[in-house]
Design a protein around this motif. Structure first.
Motif, PDB file in Angstrom:
ATOM      1  N   LYS A 147     -28.345  -5.235  29.195  1.00 15.35           N
ATOM      2  CA  LYS A 147     -28.293  -6.349  30.157  1.00 15.35           C
ATOM      3  C   LYS A 147     -28.510  -5.846  31.565  1.00 15.35           C
ATOM      4  O   LYS A 147     -29.262  -6.426  32.358  1.00 15.35           O
ATOM      5  CB  LYS A 147     -26.929  -7.053  30.082  1.00 15.35           C
ATOM      6  N   ARG A 148     -27.848  -4.764  31.911  1.00 15.03           N
ATOM      7  CA  ARG A 148     -27.911  -4.257  33.287  1.00 15.03           C
ATOM      8  C   ARG A 148     -29.241  -3.588  33.606  1.00 15.03           C
ATOM      9  O   ARG A 148     -29.632  -3.506  34.761  1.00 15.03           O
ATOM     10  CB  ARG A 148     -26.736  -3.300  33.539  1.00 15.03           C
ATOM     11  N   LYS A 149     -29.917  -3.092  32.597  1.00 12.86           N
ATOM     12  CA  LYS A 149     -31.241  -2.502  32.820  1.00 12.86           C
ATOM     13  C   LYS A 149     -32.332  -3.559  32.844  1.00 12.86           C
ATOM     14  O   LYS A 149     -33.494  -3.249  33.098  1.00 12.86           O
ATOM     15  CB  LYS A 149     -31.543  -1.473  31.721  1.00 12.86           C
ATOM     16  N   GLY A 150     -31.944  -4.784  32.522  1.00 14.50           N
ATOM     17  CA  GLY A 150     -32.923  -5.857  32.540  1.00 14.50           C
ATOM     18  C   GLY A 150     -33.767  -5.927  31.274  1.00 14.50           C
ATOM     19  O   GLY A 150     -34.738  -6.691  31.212  1.00 14.50           O
ATOM     20  N   ARG A 183     -24.158  -3.965  27.058  1.00 18.64           N
ATOM     21  CA  ARG A 183     -23.971  -4.038  28.521  1.00 18.64           C
ATOM     22  C   ARG A 183     -25.085  -3.274  29.231  1.00 18.64           C
ATOM     23  O   ARG A 183     -25.619  -3.726  30.259  1.00 18.64           O
ATOM     24  CB  ARG A 183     -22.600  -3.425  28.891  1.00 18.64           C
ATOM     25  N   GLU A 184     -25.438  -2.138  28.681  1.00 16.61           N
ATOM     26  CA  GLU A 184     -26.494  -1.326  29.300  1.00 16.61           C
ATOM     27  C   GLU A 184     -27.836  -2.056  29.252  1.00 16.61           C
ATOM     28  O   GLU A 184     -28.584  -2.068  30.234  1.00 16.61           O
ATOM     29  CB  GLU A 184     -26.588   0.017  28.579  1.00 16.61           C
ATOM     30  N   LEU A 199     -20.920 -11.679  33.763  1.00 15.75           N
ATOM     31  CA  LEU A 199     -20.817 -10.235  33.559  1.00 15.75           C
ATOM     32  C   LEU A 199     -19.410  -9.756  33.949  1.00 15.75           C
ATOM     33  O   LEU A 199     -18.841 -10.235  34.931  1.00 15.75           O
ATOM     34  CB  LEU A 199     -21.866  -9.497  34.394  1.00 15.75           C
ATOM     35  N   ASP A 201     -31.709 -10.543  28.967  1.00 20.91           N
ATOM     36  CA  ASP A 201     -31.118 -11.341  30.051  1.00 20.91           C
ATOM     37  C   ASP A 201     -29.596 -11.172  30.029  1.00 20.91           C
ATOM     38  O   ASP A 201     -29.059 -10.432  29.198  1.00 20.91           O
ATOM     39  CB  ASP A 201     -31.557 -12.810  29.956  1.00 20.91           C
ATOM     40  N   GLN A 202     -28.886 -11.881  30.907  1.00 23.80           N
ATOM     41  CA  GLN A 202     -27.444 -11.650  31.045  1.00 23.80           C
ATOM     42  C   GLN A 202     -26.607 -12.415  30.030  1.00 23.80           C
ATOM     43  O   GLN A 202     -25.389 -12.245  29.990  1.00 23.80           O
ATOM     44  CB  GLN A 202     -27.007 -12.029  32.456  1.00 23.80           C
ATOM     45  N   ALA A 212     -16.813  -6.548  35.058  1.00 18.23           N
ATOM     46  CA  ALA A 212     -16.920  -5.253  35.745  1.00 18.23           C
ATOM     47  C   ALA A 212     -16.847  -4.095  34.754  1.00 18.23           C
ATOM     48  O   ALA A 212     -17.535  -3.084  34.908  1.00 18.23           O
ATOM     49  CB  ALA A 212     -15.803  -5.137  36.781  1.00 18.23           C
TER      50      ALA A 212
END
Lengths: 206, 159
Positions: A129-132, A126-127, A141, A135-136, A143
């Motif tokens: 993905k969220r840091k870019g 998850r980290e 995604l 990709d997702q 919460a």
């Protein structure tokens, strides 16, 4: 000189007797894990694990709060709160893993299983993905990771007895399973598996 | 006349004694003929309508004692099935140890669907300890719900 010669002859004749036993060893045989195997003692064995997890799984599916809820509850089944206080050496995961897998395959959507034992793996991805960094992915995604409604706990205890005259040993083993509500601490389901075994020679469990 | 009275009273006393000696044996009633009847094979459903099937199988909705060691030692008093609140099927069978010795047996259940095909994996073996001349209850629940229509219980000696 004479003595040396005699010793040499004796050594040569002895080495001549030591031939290679050119034969195959005892072949490995597959055994039915649900039945008593060739090596048996007083501890928890494969047939106990297969039998107890099957019984618990089937029994859990008869509990309406778990298997017939309007919305499938989120259930956590792992060994985190499954304690071994017995004299038997056992990897607790072999019980909880089998229970989780068989329960998930059997429940067919009646329960939702949360992999709390893989929480770190999920958090790391998850980290990323969220840091870019990645990709997702294809899924939307979320919460947060899913919280549990119920979690499995349990305890393995035992009682040993040995007759010093005969060397006979017996062990009573009791394994309890409890599914606890993670908000109210209500125990919504419980199961027990117990057995007593006796043997003249205990075997070594590793 | 006195002798006759003495003899008659002696016979009466003997009769009374014999009456006292008639004790009820503390044994369970084991109708082994009923067990034999359960072992009769039944015809499989015919492949073609109206034709009898040449294939025979063990009867469903019954308990089969599959172990020669205990086949004439156990008596299956009853076997019933009921739906649980979640829709699964629970099989309950009362098994009697007809011997004067303790027996350890184990049972497992295969559940079948409407087509008499196995609807789920066979259950694990469940142990049953039977003290001499006592009964115990074997129970097993299915995994599936609506698709479960039949069952068959196997019983063998625990080794």
């Amino acid at each position: 000189m004479r003595r040396l010669l005699a010793v040499s002859i004796a050594a040569l004749s002895l080495s001549a007797c030591q031939t290679v036993q050119n034969q195959a060893g005892a072949p490995t045989t597959y055994q039915d894990p649900a039945t008593l195997g060739a090596v048996k003692g007083v501890g928890i064995e494969s047939q106990d694990i297969v039998s107890m997890t099957d019984q618990m799984m089937r029994d859990m599916l008869t509990e309406p709060r778990l298997a017939n809820a309007a919305t499938a509850p989120n259930v956590i089944v792992d060994s985190e709160y499954f304690i071994n206080e017995s004299a038997s050496r056992i990897n607790r995961n072999s019980i909880t893993d089998r229970l989780r897998v068989s329960l998930q395959r059997a429940s067919q959507g009646r329960m939702n299983f949360v992999a709390r034992h893989n929480a770190n793996m999920v958090a790391a991805e998850r980290e990323l993905k969220r840091k870019g960094v990645t990709d997702q992915g294809k899924n939307a995604l979320a919460a947060a990771q899913r919280g549990g409604d119920y979690r499995l706990g349990g305890r393995i205890t035992s009682l040993d007895a040995r007759d010093p005259k005969t060397g006979m040993m017996s062990r009573y083993t009791q394994i309890i399973f409890e599914m606890t509500d993670l908000e109210t601490a209500d125990i919504v389901w419980s199961g027990i598996y117990e057995f007593s075994k006796a043997a003249a020679d205990d075997i070594i469990y590793r | 006349m006195r002798k006759i009275i003495m003899a008659a009273s002696g016979l009466t006393a003997l009769g009374l004694l014999a009456g006292c000696a008639q004790q009820m044996e503390p044994a369970p009633i084991c109708n082994m003929a009923g067990i034999n009847a359960q072992r009769q094979l039944v015809a499989l459903p015919a492949a073609a309508p109206g034709e009898p099937s040449p294939l025979m199988e063990m009867p469903l909705n019954s308990v089969s004692i599959t172990d020669f060691n205990v086949i004439n030692k156990l008596y299956v008093r009853s076997v019933t099935a009921q739906r649980t609140p979640t829709g699964t099927v629970k099989v309950i069978s009362q098994i009697i140890n007809c011997t004067d010795y303790p027996l350890n047996v184990e049972g497992r259940t295969q559940f079948f669907d409407q087509a008499q095909a196995p609807s789920e994996p066979v259950s694990g073996w469940k142990r049953l300890n039977l003290a001499p001349r006592t009964s115990n209850t074997y129970a097993e629940s299915s995994i599936g719900t609506k698709n479960v229509q039949y069952y068959m219980v196997e019983v063998r000696e625990t080794r």
